[in-house]
Write a protein that holds these residues in place. Structure first.
Motif, PDB file in Angstrom:
ATOM      1  N   PRO A   2       0.824  -1.208   0.000  1.00  0.00           N
ATOM      2  CA  PRO A   2       0.000   0.000   0.000  1.00  0.00           C
ATOM      3  C   PRO A   2       0.865   1.268   0.000  1.00  0.00           C
ATOM      4  CG  PRO A   2      -0.786  -1.566   1.623  1.00  0.00           C
ATOM      5  CD  PRO A   2       0.505  -2.123   1.089  1.00  0.00           C
ATOM      6  N   ARG A  27      11.051  -8.244  11.149  1.00  0.00           N
ATOM      7  CA  ARG A  27      10.343  -7.040  11.587  1.00  0.00           C
ATOM      8  C   ARG A  27      11.360  -6.007  12.039  1.00  0.00           C
ATOM      9  NH1 ARG A  27       7.911  -4.138  15.516  1.00  0.00           N
ATOM     10  NH2 ARG A  27       5.747  -3.530  15.140  1.00  0.00           N
ATOM     11  N   LEU A  36       7.114  -3.362   8.478  1.00  0.00           N
ATOM     12  CA  LEU A  36       6.033  -3.184   9.460  1.00  0.00           C
ATOM     13  C   LEU A  36       4.689  -3.544   8.851  1.00  0.00           C
ATOM     14  CD1 LEU A  36       6.923  -0.008  11.539  1.00  0.00           C
ATOM     15  CD2 LEU A  36       7.148  -2.422  12.147  1.00  0.00           C
ATOM     16  N   HIS A  37       4.495  -3.181   7.578  1.00  0.00           N
ATOM     17  CA  HIS A  37       3.219  -3.527   6.958  1.00  0.00           C
ATOM     18  C   HIS A  37       3.057  -5.041   6.894  1.00  0.00           C
ATOM     19  CE1 HIS A  37      -0.358  -3.351   4.512  1.00  0.00           C
ATOM     20  NE2 HIS A  37       0.163  -4.374   3.850  1.00  0.00           N
ATOM     21  N   HIS A  39       4.423  -7.376   8.646  1.00  0.00           N
ATOM     22  CA  HIS A  39       4.282  -8.028   9.949  1.00  0.00           C
ATOM     23  C   HIS A  39       2.977  -7.670  10.648  1.00  0.00           C
ATOM     24  CE1 HIS A  39       7.973 -10.256  10.918  1.00  0.00           C
ATOM     25  NE2 HIS A  39       8.461  -9.534   9.928  1.00  0.00           N
ATOM     26  N   ASP A  40       2.603  -6.396  10.589  1.00  0.00           N
ATOM     27  CA  ASP A  40       1.525  -5.935  11.458  1.00  0.00           C
ATOM     28  C   ASP A  40       0.171  -5.836  10.773  1.00  0.00           C
ATOM     29  OD1 ASP A  40       3.599  -5.720  13.169  1.00  0.00           O
ATOM     30  OD2 ASP A  40       3.654  -3.526  13.248  1.00  0.00           O
ATOM     31  N   GLU A  41       0.190  -5.670   9.447  1.00  0.00           N
ATOM     32  CA  GLU A  41      -1.093  -5.418   8.784  1.00  0.00           C
ATOM     33  C   GLU A  41      -1.477  -6.451   7.740  1.00  0.00           C
ATOM     34  OE1 GLU A  41      -1.172  -1.235   7.546  1.00  0.00           O
ATOM     35  OE2 GLU A  41       0.172  -0.933   9.247  1.00  0.00           O
ATOM     36  N   ALA A  42      -0.489  -7.050   7.074  1.00  0.00           N
ATOM     37  CA  ALA A  42      -0.821  -8.005   6.015  1.00  0.00           C
ATOM     38  C   ALA A  42      -1.553  -9.208   6.610  1.00  0.00           C
ATOM     39  CB  ALA A  42       0.448  -8.462   5.316  1.00  0.00           C
ATOM     40  N   ARG A  43      -2.539  -9.704   5.877  1.00  0.00           N
ATOM     41  CA  ARG A  43      -3.344 -10.826   6.355  1.00  0.00           C
ATOM     42  C   ARG A  43      -3.403 -11.899   5.281  1.00  0.00           C
ATOM     43  NH1 ARG A  43      -2.340  -8.940  10.257  1.00  0.00           N
ATOM     44  NH2 ARG A  43      -3.537  -7.794  11.794  1.00  0.00           N
ATOM     45  N   ASP A  46      -4.600 -11.466   1.496  1.00  0.00           N
ATOM     46  CA  ASP A  46      -4.229 -10.203   0.829  1.00  0.00           C
ATOM     47  C   ASP A  46      -3.529 -10.526  -0.486  1.00  0.00           C
ATOM     48  OD1 ASP A  46      -5.209  -8.866   2.973  1.00  0.00           O
ATOM     49  OD2 ASP A  46      -3.294  -8.037   3.660  1.00  0.00           O
TER      50      ASP A  46
END
Ligand code: FES
Length: 270
Positions: A2, A27, A36-37, A39-43, A46
């Protein structure tokens, strides 16, 4: 990713006909967005646009003996190379330096692969891996590879300085040099005939983009090769961590995200 982020990751599994790509991302709290994306946001589920692989760190598969040095997350391309050499039945040894065993990636798989020597900093009183001794013990025909943090790469380059360039291979994942922002030169874009002024504080890439011309980039630090551009005239001030000494001397390619000019004018194939 993103926000138009483009990131390069090593393919961690060697496969001639892959059905999937495997990457490993550490990370990094100081991340500029990629790690960070992921590790923390990607699902799971996606979707990401993926460009074809490119190789800035090629493996010599014919080498009679290869010695790999990896530090920290620098293990990712080395892990792939070691798997390939194991599959080909070629001799190799792998020296893997990490802060602690918890920090080491692929440890179980690595130790099954062959001659893998682990250097755990916290088990050696914080002493760094002895690259000088390992290089001194290497057969003269060996190919030597290193990927890791800057101090390790600097130690590797020093330890192998007397070796033929074609037998020493390094990959940087952080920048080796400062980005050139001296400015005070002009860039002629040969395809459009446009002449642009690069002022102090600016990079060629920024000036080209500001002129409304699309130019590919990713790391913007001189380590990925996405912005590689042909030089038609002038002498670049190379600041990347990719080109070899002979490629720099040839002066016909440059990374416009980080390199500047030693001449008042550069003519580029843009
Ligand atoms: S954008 Fe990565 S080398 Fe220029």
């Amino acid at each position: 990713l993103p926000g138009d982020l483009v990131r390069h990751y090593s393919l961690a599994v060697s496969d001639e006909h892959p059905q999937s790509y495997v990457i490993a991302v550490k990370r990094d709290a100081a991340s500029r967005g990629g790690s960070l994306h992921l590790h923390d946001e990607a699902r799971i589920g996606d979707r990401f646009k993926v460009l074809p692989p490119r190789n800035n760190f090629p493996l010599n598969e014919q080498a009679r003996h290869s010695i790999f040095f990896a530090g920290g997350i620098g293990i990712t391309p080395i892990w792939s190379m070691a798997q390939r050499m194991a599959k080909l039945g070629r001799a190799f040894e792998l020296h893997y330096a990490c802060r602690s065993r918890n920090d080491a990636a692929f440890l179980d798989e690595l130790t099954k692969l062959g001659d893998v020597r682990l250097h755990v900093d916290e088990e050696c009183g914080g002493k760094p891996i002895d690259l000088v001794a390992a290089v001194a013990a290497a057969p003269a025909h060996a190919h030597l590879y290193c990927c890791g943090p800057l101090p390790m790469l600097a130690a590797f380059e020093e330890a192998t300085a007397a070796w033929p360039a074609e037998q020493r291979h390094v990959e940087y994942f952080t920048a080796k040099h400062d980005v050139a922002r001296d400015g005070e030169f002009s860039v002629v874009l040969a395809r459009s005939g446009l002449t642009l002024q690069v002022k102090p504080g600016e990079t060629i890439l920024e000036v080209v983009r500001r002129a409304g011309i699309a130019a590919p980039s990713s790391c913007e630090l001189g380590i990925c090769g996405s912005c590689e551009t042909a030089v038609l005239q002038g002498v670049p001030d190379h600041r990347d961590s990719l080109l070899s000494e002979s490629e720099r001397a040839a002066g016909d390619m440059m990374m416009i995200c980080c390199s500047g000019s030693k001449t008042p004018e550069l003519v580029l194939d843009i």
